[in-house]
Design a protein around this motif. Structure first.
Motif, PDB file in Angstrom:
ATOM      1  N   UNK A  58       0.838  -1.192   0.000  1.00 59.47           N
ATOM      2  CA  UNK A  58       0.000   0.000   0.000  1.00 59.47           C
ATOM      3  C   UNK A  58       0.877   1.247   0.000  1.00 59.47           C
ATOM      4  N   UNK A  59       0.454   2.220  -0.750  1.00 57.65           N
ATOM      5  CA  UNK A  59       1.050   3.543  -0.713  1.00 57.65           C
ATOM      6  C   UNK A  59      -0.019   4.446  -0.131  1.00 57.65           C
ATOM      7  N   UNK A  60       0.267   5.002   1.052  1.00 57.70           N
ATOM      8  CA  UNK A  60      -0.715   5.792   1.785  1.00 57.70           C
ATOM      9  C   UNK A  60      -0.330   7.257   1.704  1.00 57.70           C
ATOM     10  N   UNK A  61      -1.277   8.091   1.325  1.00 56.71           N
ATOM     11  CA  UNK A  61      -1.035   9.524   1.280  1.00 56.71           C
ATOM     12  C   UNK A  61      -2.050  10.233   2.166  1.00 56.71           C
ATOM     13  N   UNK A  62      -1.528  11.103   3.036  1.00 58.01           N
ATOM     14  CA  UNK A  62      -2.411  11.954   3.837  1.00 58.01           C
ATOM     15  C   UNK A  62      -2.874  13.070   2.910  1.00 58.01           C
ATOM     16  N   UNK A  88      -2.520  -6.312  -4.305  1.00 58.89           N
ATOM     17  CA  UNK A  88      -2.380  -7.671  -3.773  1.00 58.89           C
ATOM     18  C   UNK A  88      -1.256  -8.359  -4.532  1.00 58.89           C
ATOM     19  N   UNK A  89      -0.405  -9.039  -3.782  1.00 57.19           N
ATOM     20  CA  UNK A  89       0.739  -9.740  -4.352  1.00 57.19           C
ATOM     21  C   UNK A  89       0.440 -11.237  -4.399  1.00 57.19           C
ATOM     22  N   UNK A  90       1.169 -11.958  -5.244  1.00 55.02           N
ATOM     23  CA  UNK A  90       1.019 -13.411  -5.279  1.00 55.02           C
ATOM     24  C   UNK A  90       1.246 -13.974  -3.888  1.00 55.02           C
ATOM     25  N   UNK A 106      -4.071  -0.614  -7.497  1.00 56.04           N
ATOM     26  CA  UNK A 106      -2.964  -0.206  -8.363  1.00 56.04           C
ATOM     27  C   UNK A 106      -1.942  -1.336  -8.453  1.00 56.04           C
ATOM     28  N   UNK A 107      -2.120  -2.192  -9.470  1.00 54.99           N
ATOM     29  CA  UNK A 107      -1.233  -3.345  -9.623  1.00 54.99           C
ATOM     30  C   UNK A 107       0.201  -2.919  -9.898  1.00 54.99           C
ATOM     31  N   UNK A 108       0.418  -1.690 -10.342  1.00 55.59           N
ATOM     32  CA  UNK A 108       1.779  -1.252 -10.652  1.00 55.59           C
ATOM     33  C   UNK A 108       2.656  -1.134  -9.406  1.00 55.59           C
ATOM     34  N   UNK A 109       2.071  -1.221  -8.216  1.00 57.42           N
ATOM     35  CA  UNK A 109       2.889  -1.259  -7.000  1.00 57.42           C
ATOM     36  C   UNK A 109       3.701  -2.548  -6.928  1.00 57.42           C
ATOM     37  N   UNK A 110       3.366  -3.519  -7.757  1.00 56.08           N
ATOM     38  CA  UNK A 110       4.108  -4.785  -7.806  1.00 56.08           C
ATOM     39  C   UNK A 110       5.274  -4.720  -8.786  1.00 56.08           C
ATOM     40  N   UNK A 111       5.553  -3.557  -9.340  1.00 61.57           N
ATOM     41  CA  UNK A 111       6.568  -3.424 -10.386  1.00 61.57           C
ATOM     42  C   UNK A 111       7.936  -3.920  -9.943  1.00 61.57           C
ATOM     43  N   UNK A 112       8.541  -4.706 -10.821  1.00 59.16           N
ATOM     44  CA  UNK A 112       9.931  -5.129 -10.652  1.00 59.16           C
ATOM     45  C   UNK A 112      10.734  -4.359 -11.686  1.00 59.16           C
ATOM     46  N   UNK A 113      11.601  -3.478 -11.204  1.00 61.92           N
ATOM     47  CA  UNK A 113      12.404  -2.640 -12.097  1.00 61.92           C
ATOM     48  C   UNK A 113      13.882  -3.022 -12.046  1.00 61.92           C
ATOM     49  N   UNK A 160       4.801 -10.362 -10.059  1.00 61.58           N
ATOM     50  CA  UNK A 160       4.633 -10.581  -8.619  1.00 61.58           C
ATOM     51  C   UNK A 160       3.236 -10.211  -8.127  1.00 61.58           C
ATOM     52  N   UNK A 161       2.468  -9.517  -8.953  1.00 57.84           N
ATOM     53  CA  UNK A 161       1.104  -9.147  -8.569  1.00 57.84           C
ATOM     54  C   UNK A 161       0.211 -10.383  -8.569  1.00 57.84           C
ATOM     55  N   UNK A 162      -0.794 -10.364  -7.729  1.00 59.36           N
ATOM     56  CA  UNK A 162      -1.784 -11.442  -7.724  1.00 59.36           C
ATOM     57  C   UNK A 162      -2.507 -11.462  -9.066  1.00 59.36           C
ATOM     58  N   UNK A 163      -3.093 -12.591  -9.405  1.00 53.89           N
ATOM     59  CA  UNK A 163      -3.894 -12.682 -10.628  1.00 53.89           C
ATOM     60  C   UNK A 163      -5.037 -11.668 -10.541  1.00 53.89           C
ATOM     61  N   UNK A 164      -5.560 -11.221 -11.678  1.00 53.63           N
ATOM     62  CA  UNK A 164      -6.642 -10.227 -11.632  1.00 53.63           C
ATOM     63  C   UNK A 164      -7.825 -10.634 -10.752  1.00 53.63           C
ATOM     64  N   UNK A 165      -8.273 -11.886 -10.843  1.00 49.92           N
ATOM     65  CA  UNK A 165      -9.417 -12.319 -10.030  1.00 49.92           C
ATOM     66  C   UNK A 165      -9.094 -12.254  -8.542  1.00 49.92           C
TER      67      UNK A 165
END
Length: 145
Positions: free
Chosen positions: A3-7, A33-35, A78-85, A95-100
């Protein structure tokens, strides 16, 4: 889960030009959600975020939670939080969980945060969303469970 939390002073999310979720003073939570994640990670993250003391008290110190200020949350997938760069110039998202499973855990997380006493609005899973926010502070925190 990540999670990316912004006040925020306020935030909103729109799909096709129509606002579908918003919050006033409170939190914008981008969630992925991650795998291998389960309800246990969502429960842990929701409980921690509900108690996270990142709002100013009367002395100006970050000592209050979103519940303490009677704030609310806008939860956006936001599945892009699972990005591997780590390799190349194009991020990988394996690394992201499957869409379902990602959608199921996203909805479950939002329900669990609401069960913690935080009013919650959401985006639309998998949609092309436009998110607007006024970050307060700025305060942005990365969390994983």
């Amino acid at each position: 889960m990540r999670a990316l939390i912004q006040r925020v002073s306020h935030a909103s999310v729109a799909v096709d030009g129509t606002r579908i979720g918003q919050t006033g003073a409170g939190l914008l939570i981008l969630i992925c959600a991650m795998q291998g994640d389960s309800e246990a990670e969502a429960d842990q993250l929701a409980a921690k975020i509900a108690k996270l003391r990142i709002f100013k008290d009367e002395a100006g110190k970050m000592n209050l939670s979103v519940r303490d200020i009677d704030g609310s949350a806008l939860v956006v997938s936001q599945f892009t939080l699972a990005a591997d760069t780590s390799r190349g110039n194009r991020p990988g998202f394996s690394a992201a969980a499957s869409p379902d499973e990602g959608e199921r855990l996203y909805r479950y997380f939002a329900q669990q945060l609401a069960a913690q006493g935080v009013p919650v609005e959401t985006g639309a899973f998998g949609a092309d969303m436009k998110v607007e926010l006024l970050n307060d502070g700025p305060v942005t925190i990365w969390m994983e469970a």
